[in-house]
Write an enzyme that holds these catalytic residues in place. Structure first.
Site, PDB file in Angstrom:
ATOM      1  N   ASP A  66      48.797  20.130  52.818  1.00  0.00           N
ATOM      2  CA  ASP A  66      49.563  20.683  51.717  1.00  0.00           C
ATOM      3  C   ASP A  66      49.828  19.540  50.753  1.00  0.00           C
ATOM      4  O   ASP A  66      50.037  18.399  51.179  1.00  0.00           O
ATOM      5  CB  ASP A  66      50.876  21.312  52.179  1.00  0.00           C
ATOM      6  CG  ASP A  66      51.383  22.298  51.147  1.00  0.00           C
ATOM      7  OD1 ASP A  66      50.806  23.399  51.056  1.00  0.00           O
ATOM      8  OD2 ASP A  66      52.313  21.968  50.398  1.00  0.00           O
ATOM      9  N   TYR A 143      44.726  19.709  39.259  1.00  0.00           N
ATOM     10  CA  TYR A 143      45.331  18.881  38.218  1.00  0.00           C
ATOM     11  C   TYR A 143      44.523  17.614  37.915  1.00  0.00           C
ATOM     12  O   TYR A 143      44.912  16.822  37.072  1.00  0.00           O
ATOM     13  CB  TYR A 143      46.752  18.474  38.627  1.00  0.00           C
ATOM     14  CG  TYR A 143      47.705  19.637  38.745  1.00  0.00           C
ATOM     15  CD1 TYR A 143      48.312  20.187  37.616  1.00  0.00           C
ATOM     16  CD2 TYR A 143      48.023  20.180  39.982  1.00  0.00           C
ATOM     17  CE1 TYR A 143      49.187  21.258  37.723  1.00  0.00           C
ATOM     18  CE2 TYR A 143      48.909  21.249  40.104  1.00  0.00           C
ATOM     19  CZ  TYR A 143      49.478  21.780  38.966  1.00  0.00           C
ATOM     20  OH  TYR A 143      50.346  22.838  39.064  1.00  0.00           O
ATOM     21  N   HIS A 167      45.530  10.575  47.093  1.00  0.00           N
ATOM     22  CA  HIS A 167      46.657  10.903  47.966  1.00  0.00           C
ATOM     23  C   HIS A 167      46.157  11.504  49.271  1.00  0.00           C
ATOM     24  O   HIS A 167      46.631  11.150  50.352  1.00  0.00           O
ATOM     25  CB  HIS A 167      47.598  11.890  47.255  1.00  0.00           C
ATOM     26  CG  HIS A 167      46.861  12.990  46.553  1.00  0.00           C
ATOM     27  ND1 HIS A 167      46.683  14.235  47.097  1.00  0.00           N
ATOM     28  CD2 HIS A 167      46.209  13.015  45.360  1.00  0.00           C
ATOM     29  CE1 HIS A 167      45.970  14.988  46.258  1.00  0.00           C
ATOM     30  NE2 HIS A 167      45.668  14.260  45.199  1.00  0.00           N
TER      31      HIS A 167
END
Length: 192
Positions: A66, A143, A167
C-alpha cells in the site's frame, strides 16, 4: 529449489515494478485479486489487513503493498487515499489544487506486507521529492509524471532505475534482506 514469491495486486504496473526489482533472484508470481481496502491513515495497518485477506484466500506466502502520497502544503493530503484521489481528480486535479503553493515538497511511502503461515510482517520505504507544475515523462504510472526527484520525474526514469530508488524499492530492499535471511527455500515454495 529456487525461492519463489507471489505478489497480490490488481495493479499490473506495480507487479512489473516488483518483478523488475527482484530480477532473477526470486521466482516471481503475480495474482490479481480484488482486496477490500481498510480505510485508515496508517498505510502499514492497511497493508497488514490486505495481506491477511489475501493469505486467507490463497494460502501461500505472498506480499501486498500500500502506498501513500503526501503533499506537505496540503497537510499530507492525499496520504493513504492516493489511489482514490488519483481515480477521481487525477494528476490534473492535484496540480490545480497546488496552484499558488510555493511549497511543493511531497513524499511517497510504501508499506510491503508479507504473509505466510508464521504471521504477517511489514516493511516500509520512503522517497522525498517535489510536485512539479506540469506532467513530464512517459514511464511509470499514477503520480509519477508530477513527482520529481533530483531533477527528473519518476515518469522520466526507466523502470530499471526506478526499481532501484523508489519508495517501493526501498521497502522491497528491507523486505528482501529479511526474506533471504529468515525464509528458506522450502518454506517459500508456492507449489507445496
Amino acid at each position: 529449489m529456487s525461492r519463489s514469491l507471489t505478489m497480490v495486486t490488481s495493479n499490473a504496473h506495480k507487479a512489473q515494478e516488483v518483478a523488475a526489482f527482484f530480477g532473477q533472484s526470486i521466482k516471481f508470481h503475480h495474482i490479481a485479486l480484488d482486496i477490500p481496502e481498510l480505510r485508515s491513515d496508517d498505510i502499514e495497518e492497511i497493508a497488514r489487513e490486505k495481506a491477511r485477506y489475501a493469505y486467507n484466500h490463497l494460502h501461500r506466502p505472498l506480499i501486498v503493498d500500500d502506498t501513500s502520497f503526501s503533499i506537505d502544503a496540503l497537510n499530507g493530503f492525499p496520504g493513504p487515499y492516493a489511489a482514490y484521489v488519483l481515480k477521481t481528480i487525477g494528476n490534473k486535479g492535484i496540480l490545480k489544487i497546488m496552484e499558488g503553493f510555493p511549497d511543493r515538497k511531497a513524499h511517497f511511502t510504501t508499506a510491503i506486507a508479507f504473509a505466510d503461515d508464521k504471521g504477517i510482517f511489514v516493511f516500509s520505504g520512503m522517497i522525498e521529492g517535489n510536485v512539479i507544475t506540469e506532467p513530464r515523462g512517459r514511464e511509470g504510472f499514477g503520480y509519477d509524471p508530477v513527482f520529481e526527484v533530483r531533477g527528473k520525474t519518476l515518469a522520466e526514469i526507466p523502470l530499471e532505475e526506478k526499481s532501484a530508488i523508489s519508495h517501493r524499492a526501498r521497502a522491497l530492499m528491507t523486505f528482501r534482506d529479511w526474506f533471504m535471511k529468515n525464509r528458506n527455500d522450502s518454506e517459500t515454495d508456492t507449489n507445496r
